[in-house]
Design a protein around this motif. Structure first.
Motif, PDB file in Angstrom:
ATOM      1  N   GLU A 169      29.358  45.080  46.019  1.00  0.00           N
ATOM      2  CA  GLU A 169      30.092  45.259  47.267  1.00  0.00           C
ATOM      3  C   GLU A 169      29.872  44.080  48.213  1.00  0.00           C
ATOM      4  N   MET A 170      28.650  43.532  48.246  1.00  0.00           N
ATOM      5  CA  MET A 170      28.326  42.498  49.211  1.00  0.00           C
ATOM      6  C   MET A 170      28.615  41.080  48.693  1.00  0.00           C
ATOM      7  N   VAL A 171      28.313  40.846  47.412  1.00  0.00           N
ATOM      8  CA  VAL A 171      28.418  39.496  46.860  1.00  0.00           C
ATOM      9  C   VAL A 171      29.617  39.347  45.945  1.00  0.00           C
ATOM     10  N   GLY A 172      29.900  40.370  45.121  1.00  0.00           N
ATOM     11  CA  GLY A 172      30.969  40.266  44.130  1.00  0.00           C
ATOM     12  C   GLY A 172      30.503  39.489  42.929  1.00  0.00           C
ATOM     13  N   GLY A 173      31.293  38.538  42.479  1.00  0.00           N
ATOM     14  CA  GLY A 173      30.907  37.723  41.331  1.00  0.00           C
ATOM     15  C   GLY A 173      30.711  38.565  40.091  1.00  0.00           C
ATOM     16  N   PRO A 174      29.612  38.374  39.359  1.00  0.00           N
ATOM     17  CA  PRO A 174      29.393  39.141  38.124  1.00  0.00           C
ATOM     18  C   PRO A 174      29.163  40.634  38.356  1.00  0.00           C
ATOM     19  N   PHE A 175      28.865  41.015  39.612  1.00  0.00           N
ATOM     20  CA  PHE A 175      28.632  42.436  39.917  1.00  0.00           C
ATOM     21  C   PHE A 175      29.927  43.162  40.293  1.00  0.00           C
ATOM     22  N   ALA A 176      31.044  42.425  40.445  1.00  0.00           N
ATOM     23  CA  ALA A 176      32.272  43.024  40.979  1.00  0.00           C
ATOM     24  C   ALA A 176      32.844  44.083  40.050  1.00  0.00           C
ATOM     25  N   ASN A 177      32.775  43.832  38.719  1.00  0.00           N
ATOM     26  CA  ASN A 177      33.364  44.780  37.784  1.00  0.00           C
ATOM     27  C   ASN A 177      32.654  46.121  37.822  1.00  0.00           C
ATOM     28  N   PHE A 178      31.319  46.087  37.881  1.00  0.00           N
ATOM     29  CA  PHE A 178      30.583  47.348  37.944  1.00  0.00           C
ATOM     30  C   PHE A 178      30.874  48.087  39.256  1.00  0.00           C
ATOM     31  N   TYR A 179      31.001  47.349  40.344  1.00  0.00           N
ATOM     32  CA  TYR A 179      31.331  47.972  41.622  1.00  0.00           C
ATOM     33  C   TYR A 179      32.699  48.652  41.543  1.00  0.00           C
TER      34      TYR A 179
END
Length: 497
Positions: free
Chosen positions: A303-313
């Motif tokens: 939620e805050m950074v996105g990038g590689p974490f965006a898909n899981f979010y």
């Protein structure tokens, strides 16, 4: 004049060995259950044709007969190479595999033009390919039984298999998206023109062998307690290293392969195998805290950074409220929930539903597609069959007389159960959607072959566990081809490669 009393037969006259507990192989029971499973598959095929074609063709039995011939061949292999293996494993898996082929053929019939449905060949479409994959998977399982005469021979290659498992896990993460990503998850190796392979299915087997071998050697150290809190003994801080390493690997899978289910599967099977080895509840608590803490951290970073974490979010947001965008992002999950709701208690009947409108019904959402047609009661019966397989695997783990076999069989059984939980939890909105396949039901060669190899290992372990035991010395009969230093009566620590 009275007749002399007939003396009781002695072991010498009967050919029995004194002091030996005789065990029944139960292969005839396995054959009977296997025939019953194929009758159920044939009845399912006939019902599908009756609903889709308004008639039952003379060839409705052919897919079930082809499957029956394949499974009968494996039954004969088991009869000669693993005669004391659990008799319920093969029929239960054959039933699931057969129903999966039957449902995939039902999808082919539904997509074909009405005038062409009666002439659809048994090897045509998705169902035909699954039938061919079943043949390949069963041959692979039979080959493993022929090569591996003692399950402890796997321990010789534990480190090699562990390294191979890590490489297989990481390959999709490092490949470009066009060669590894489907529906947002990077779990495949896509070969243009040939299809795709899911290496993680084979990685879980290789990693489990390594986990079992490693934990047998380190279990005493990992069982040491540091302090007691709320009646639970917690391990020493310096012993947390292996768990932290596997936790970090699972988080890398979550972030870079974009799939919660695969990450949960790898970390869960390690923690549970660790619990089986040490019998410390604290390891389960530590594992749950680490995994869910890591998943929540990935969600916040997404939620805050996105990038590689965006898909899981994004997947977590769809899971929290799929009806916020039911025609786009939440379409697949919404349609799966509607299919389960439409099925009700008894379902629309095989061939009577509309599984064709479900995205990826042949893979991720096959459980929802089947559920629309067999209802809650039918799905419960399928889950009971899965539960039976898991229970039989755990029973083999309890009965086998070496520690490596106990950890291996227990880990394999739990992994199968966890995979079913992950996929069923995803389509029922219990957890976020995953890229996992439903074992033995979903279309795909990688999943089918890997899970049949899993069953082959369980058959081999159960064969070793159920073999007759001599009362004198407590030694088991030597498995054919087994190394003499690894007999079932040997000390449990003797698993040297």
């Amino acid at each position: 004049m009275t007749a002399a009393a007939t003396p009781a037969p002695s072991p010498a006259t009967t050919g029995e060995q004194p002091g030996v507990r005789l065990a029944r192989s139960r292969r005839n029971a396995e054959l009977s259950l296997l025939l019953l499973a194929m009758v159920l598959v044939a009845a399912y095929s006939a019902t599908v044709e009756a609903n889709l074609l308004d008639t039952v063709t003379p060839d409705f039995w052919m897919p079930a007969a082809a499957l029956g011939a394949v499974f009968l061949g494996l039954h004969l292999v088991i009869r000669f190479l693993a005669p004391f293996a659990d008799p319920a494993l093969l029929p239960a898996v054959a039933l699931l595999n057969g129903l999966g082929v039957g449902f995939l053929r039902r999808i082919d019939l539904g997509e074909a033009a009405p005038v062409d449905r009666e002439d659809l060949a048994i090897f045509a479409g998705i169902g035909g390919r699954q039938l061919a994959w079943t043949l390949a998977a069963v041959i692979l399982a039979a080959g493993l039984l022929a090569i591996m005469r003692d399950h402890r021979s796997l321990s010789r290659y534990a480190y090699t298999l562990g390294l191979a498992g890590i490489v297989l896990v990481m390959i999709p993460a490092v490949l470009p998206s066009r060669f590894s990503e489907i529906n947002g998850a990077k779990l495949w190796i896509i070969v243009p023109g040939l299809g795709q392979i899911q290496p993680g299915e084979f990685a879980k087997l290789a990693l489990l062998v390594f986990f079992a071998y490693y934990l047998v050697r380190k279990r005493e150290v990992l069982s040491l307690a540091s302090r007691r809190l709320l009646g639970i003994d917690f391990p020493r801080g310096r012993d947390l290293g292996p768990v932290v390493v596997v936790w970090l690997i699972s988080l890398l899978v979550l972030v870079f392969e974009k799939d919660l289910g695969t990450s949960l599967l790898y970390f869960g099977m390690f923690v549970v195998t660790l619990y089986i080895a040490t019998e410390r509840v604290s390891w389960l608590l530590i594992g749950l805290i680490l995994f869910f803490g890591g998943a929540y951290l990935a969600y916040v970073l997404g939620e805050m950074v996105g990038g590689p974490f965006a898909n899981f979010y994004l997947r977590a947001e769809i899971w929290l409220d799929p009806f916020a965008d039911p025609t786009n992002k939440g379409y697949q999950l919404v349609q799966g929930l509607l299919a389960l709701g439409t099925g009700g208690l008894f379902g629309a009947g095989p061939g009577g539903g509309q599984p064709d409108i479900l995205p990826e019904v042949q893979n991720d959402f096959i459980f929802a597609g089947i559920g629309e047609e067999i209802g809650l009661f039918g799905l419960s019966a399928l889950l009971v069959v899965y539960l039976l397989i898991v229970e039989r695997g755990l029973r083999a783990a309890l009965a086998v007389r070496d520690s490596f076999g106990k950890l291996l069989a227990g880990g394999l059984a739990f992994t199968l159960g966890l995979q079913v939980f992950v996929i069923v939890g995803g389509i029922s909105k219990l957890i976020p959607l995953t890229g996992q396949t439903t074992p033995f039901l979903s279309a795909g060669g990688s999943s089918l072959m890997a899970n049949w190899l899993l069953i082959a290992v369980l058959l081999r372990v159960s064969d070793g566990a159920r073999r007759p035991v001599a009362a004198s010395g407590g030694k088991a009969a030597r498995p054919a081809g087994g190394p003499p230093e690894q007999l079932h009566g040997a000390p449990t620590e003797v698993i040297k490669p």
